[in-house]
Design a protein around this motif. Sequence first.
Motif, PDB file in Angstrom:
ATOM      1  N   ILE A  49       8.024-110.170  46.081  1.00  0.00           N
ATOM      2  CA  ILE A  49       7.147-111.100  45.979  1.00  0.00           C
ATOM      3  C   ILE A  49       7.578-112.079  44.701  1.00  0.00           C
ATOM      4  CG2 ILE A  49       6.093-109.303  44.180  1.00  0.00           C
ATOM      5  CD1 ILE A  49       3.113-110.233  45.232  1.00  0.00           C
ATOM      6  N   GLY A  50       8.568-111.762  44.056  1.00  0.00           N
ATOM      7  CA  GLY A  50       8.970-112.545  42.978  1.00  0.00           C
ATOM      8  C   GLY A  50       7.856-113.102  41.815  1.00  0.00           C
ATOM      9  N   THR A  51       7.615-114.096  41.654  1.00  0.00           N
ATOM     10  CA  THR A  51       6.703-114.340  40.587  1.00  0.00           C
ATOM     11  C   THR A  51       5.329-114.628  40.834  1.00  0.00           C
ATOM     12  OG1 THR A  51       6.990-116.856  40.673  1.00  0.00           O
ATOM     13  CG2 THR A  51       8.510-115.504  39.142  1.00  0.00           C
ATOM     14  N   GLY A  52       5.117-114.367  42.555  1.00  0.00           N
ATOM     15  CA  GLY A  52       3.902-114.562  42.905  1.00  0.00           C
ATOM     16  C   GLY A  52       3.388-115.938  43.487  1.00  0.00           C
ATOM     17  N   ARG A  53       4.394-116.600  43.737  1.00  0.00           N
ATOM     18  CA  ARG A  53       4.312-118.263  44.372  1.00  0.00           C
ATOM     19  C   ARG A  53       3.294-118.160  45.665  1.00  0.00           C
ATOM     20  NH1 ARG A  53       6.415-121.633  48.703  1.00  0.00           N
ATOM     21  NH2 ARG A  53       7.650-119.649  49.386  1.00  0.00           N
ATOM     22  N   VAL A  54       3.440-117.061  46.484  1.00  0.00           N
ATOM     23  CA  VAL A  54       2.683-116.910  47.634  1.00  0.00           C
ATOM     24  C   VAL A  54       1.486-115.851  47.643  1.00  0.00           C
ATOM     25  CG1 VAL A  54       2.486-116.306  50.163  1.00  0.00           C
ATOM     26  CG2 VAL A  54       4.515-117.794  49.083  1.00  0.00           C
ATOM     27  N   GLY A  55       1.648-114.578  46.812  1.00  0.00           N
ATOM     28  CA  GLY A  55       0.959-113.499  46.873  1.00  0.00           C
ATOM     29  C   GLY A  55      -0.162-113.911  45.885  1.00  0.00           C
ATOM     30  N   ILE A  56      -0.055-114.756  44.910  1.00  0.00           N
ATOM     31  CA  ILE A  56      -1.289-115.022  44.070  1.00  0.00           C
ATOM     32  C   ILE A  56      -2.176-115.722  44.669  1.00  0.00           C
ATOM     33  CG2 ILE A  56      -2.033-116.334  41.939  1.00  0.00           C
ATOM     34  CD1 ILE A  56       0.493-114.984  40.419  1.00  0.00           C
ATOM     35  N   PRO A  57      -1.688-117.077  45.136  1.00  0.00           N
ATOM     36  CA  PRO A  57      -2.964-117.921  46.078  1.00  0.00           C
ATOM     37  C   PRO A  57      -3.463-117.377  47.166  1.00  0.00           C
ATOM     38  CG  PRO A  57      -0.683-118.955  46.215  1.00  0.00           C
ATOM     39  CD  PRO A  57      -0.770-117.763  45.379  1.00  0.00           C
ATOM     40  N   LEU A  58      -2.844-116.456  48.033  1.00  0.00           N
ATOM     41  CA  LEU A  58      -3.153-115.619  49.164  1.00  0.00           C
ATOM     42  C   LEU A  58      -4.125-114.760  48.527  1.00  0.00           C
ATOM     43  CD1 LEU A  58      -3.009-115.018  52.033  1.00  0.00           C
ATOM     44  CD2 LEU A  58      -1.214-113.292  51.697  1.00  0.00           C
ATOM     45  N   GLU A  69       9.262-105.713  44.817  1.00  0.00           N
ATOM     46  CA  GLU A  69      10.035-106.662  44.112  1.00  0.00           C
ATOM     47  C   GLU A  69      11.140-105.886  43.249  1.00  0.00           C
ATOM     48  OE1 GLU A  69      12.332-109.560  42.976  1.00  0.00           O
ATOM     49  OE2 GLU A  69      10.585-110.041  43.919  1.00  0.00           O
ATOM     50  N   LEU A  70      12.458-106.293  43.345  1.00  0.00           N
ATOM     51  CA  LEU A  70      13.434-105.868  42.842  1.00  0.00           C
ATOM     52  C   LEU A  70      13.615-106.078  41.417  1.00  0.00           C
ATOM     53  CD1 LEU A  70      16.073-104.013  43.246  1.00  0.00           C
ATOM     54  CD2 LEU A  70      17.125-105.774  44.042  1.00  0.00           C
ATOM     55  N   SER A  71      13.522-107.370  41.125  1.00  0.00           N
ATOM     56  CA  SER A  71      13.648-108.070  39.660  1.00  0.00           C
ATOM     57  C   SER A  71      12.742-107.502  38.887  1.00  0.00           C
ATOM     58  CB  SER A  71      14.129-109.458  39.960  1.00  0.00           C
ATOM     59  OG  SER A  71      13.857-110.116  38.756  1.00  0.00           O
ATOM     60  N   GLU A  72      12.772-107.150  37.855  1.00  0.00           N
ATOM     61  CA  GLU A  72      11.895-106.774  36.413  1.00  0.00           C
ATOM     62  C   GLU A  72      11.458-108.020  35.944  1.00  0.00           C
ATOM     63  OE1 GLU A  72      11.948-103.336  34.228  1.00  0.00           O
ATOM     64  OE2 GLU A  72      13.076-102.208  35.965  1.00  0.00           O
ATOM     65  N   PRO A  73      12.549-108.871  35.684  1.00  0.00           N
ATOM     66  CA  PRO A  73      12.071-110.001  35.001  1.00  0.00           C
ATOM     67  C   PRO A  73      11.314-110.889  35.967  1.00  0.00           C
ATOM     68  CG  PRO A  73      14.294-109.508  34.784  1.00  0.00           C
ATOM     69  CD  PRO A  73      13.918-108.579  35.671  1.00  0.00           C
ATOM     70  N   MET A  74      11.194-111.075  37.118  1.00  0.00           N
ATOM     71  CA  MET A  74      10.341-111.652  38.101  1.00  0.00           C
ATOM     72  C   MET A  74       9.123-111.236  37.985  1.00  0.00           C
ATOM     73  SD  MET A  74      12.358-114.328  39.504  1.00  0.00           S
ATOM     74  CE  MET A  74      11.769-114.617  40.928  1.00  0.00           C
ATOM     75  N   ARG A  79       3.419-111.049  36.018  1.00  0.00           N
ATOM     76  CA  ARG A  79       2.034-110.465  35.153  1.00  0.00           C
ATOM     77  C   ARG A  79       1.601-111.525  34.142  1.00  0.00           C
ATOM     78  NH1 ARG A  79       0.537-107.923  38.297  1.00  0.00           N
ATOM     79  NH2 ARG A  79       1.650-106.176  39.391  1.00  0.00           N
ATOM     80  N   GLU A  80       2.462-112.591  33.957  1.00  0.00           N
ATOM     81  CA  GLU A  80       1.653-113.577  32.913  1.00  0.00           C
ATOM     82  C   GLU A  80       0.569-114.123  33.625  1.00  0.00           C
ATOM     83  OE1 GLU A  80       4.885-116.054  31.850  1.00  0.00           O
ATOM     84  OE2 GLU A  80       5.994-114.526  30.852  1.00  0.00           O
ATOM     85  N   LYS A  81       0.390-113.947  35.108  1.00  0.00           N
ATOM     86  CA  LYS A  81      -0.518-114.915  35.653  1.00  0.00           C
ATOM     87  C   LYS A  81      -1.692-113.875  36.191  1.00  0.00           C
ATOM     88  CE  LYS A  81       3.462-117.264  37.563  1.00  0.00           C
ATOM     89  NZ  LYS A  81       4.012-117.849  39.016  1.00  0.00           N
ATOM     90  N   VAL A  82      -1.102-112.667  36.504  1.00  0.00           N
ATOM     91  CA  VAL A  82      -2.153-111.652  37.282  1.00  0.00           C
ATOM     92  C   VAL A  82      -1.692-110.282  36.856  1.00  0.00           C
ATOM     93  CG1 VAL A  82      -0.885-111.564  39.454  1.00  0.00           C
ATOM     94  CG2 VAL A  82      -3.451-111.092  39.541  1.00  0.00           C
ATOM     95  N   GLY A  83      -2.840-109.487  36.652  1.00  0.00           N
ATOM     96  CA  GLY A  83      -2.709-108.045  36.245  1.00  0.00           C
ATOM     97  C   GLY A  83      -2.272-107.176  37.372  1.00  0.00           C
TER      98      GLY A  83
END
Length: 247
Positions: A49-58, A69-74, A79-83
């Motif tokens: 899911i990465g930084t939520g590029r698609v998941g958040i608007p969906l 998501e494998l990457s904790e930094p992503m 998490r800066e955008k949605v809880g």
Amino acid sequence: MEQDESWDETAAALYDTPGEGMFAPEVLGPTVDFLAGLAGDSPALELAIGTGRVGIPLRERGVVVAGIELSEPMVARLREKVGEAQLPVTVGDMATTRVDGEFGLVYLVFNTVSNLLTQEAQVECFRNAARHLSPGGRFVVELWVPQLRQLPPGSPATVFAAEPGYVGLDTYDTVAQQVVSHHFRFGRGRDARHGISAQRYIWPAELDLMGRLAGFELEARYADWDRSEFTAESRSHVSVYRLPESA
């Protein structure tokens, strides 16, 4: 290079380009429209899911979305955008990680299945998608078509971009079906920044066989999210796989 090395803090910090590139409305809008239409009233799971590029608007379209998501930094950027309560994400490998619940749609966008660098891992990704789906559920994959016709005879590399301040080239290992993308970014001085990302490329027919091994049937294939026709000249595809209904 392992995938958790590719998607580190530096990559996560540079990933989002609001309103431009893959975040441009003309790119993101048709993607979300397509997935929302397939999900309907069912929950959806995004692999990588990465930084939520698609998941958040969906999610903003009313679809219940979860992610792996494998990457904790992503995930930290997401998490800066949605809880977590609004969009839960499990940290783990998209080929093996299991989350709770059953979904009507699992999707994997922007060539990410090719981040798995072996055929075995890619097959397991299909099987993992199937494990999360209810009968009749769909798995959607967006993937580039290998451009081996562009390789000059005897050369292992192609230049895919040459712009002011940026040069991109791909180096191919045609035996392992692997490609490493090299990204050179530079300004007016002599210094440049070099980034790389590794992928295992997959032919559409090979992808279909992976689907069959996991119990899927190919329902549709398009050249893009606008459902345009897939042809021999298409540079990418959106493929929809469906699990059979229960007997």
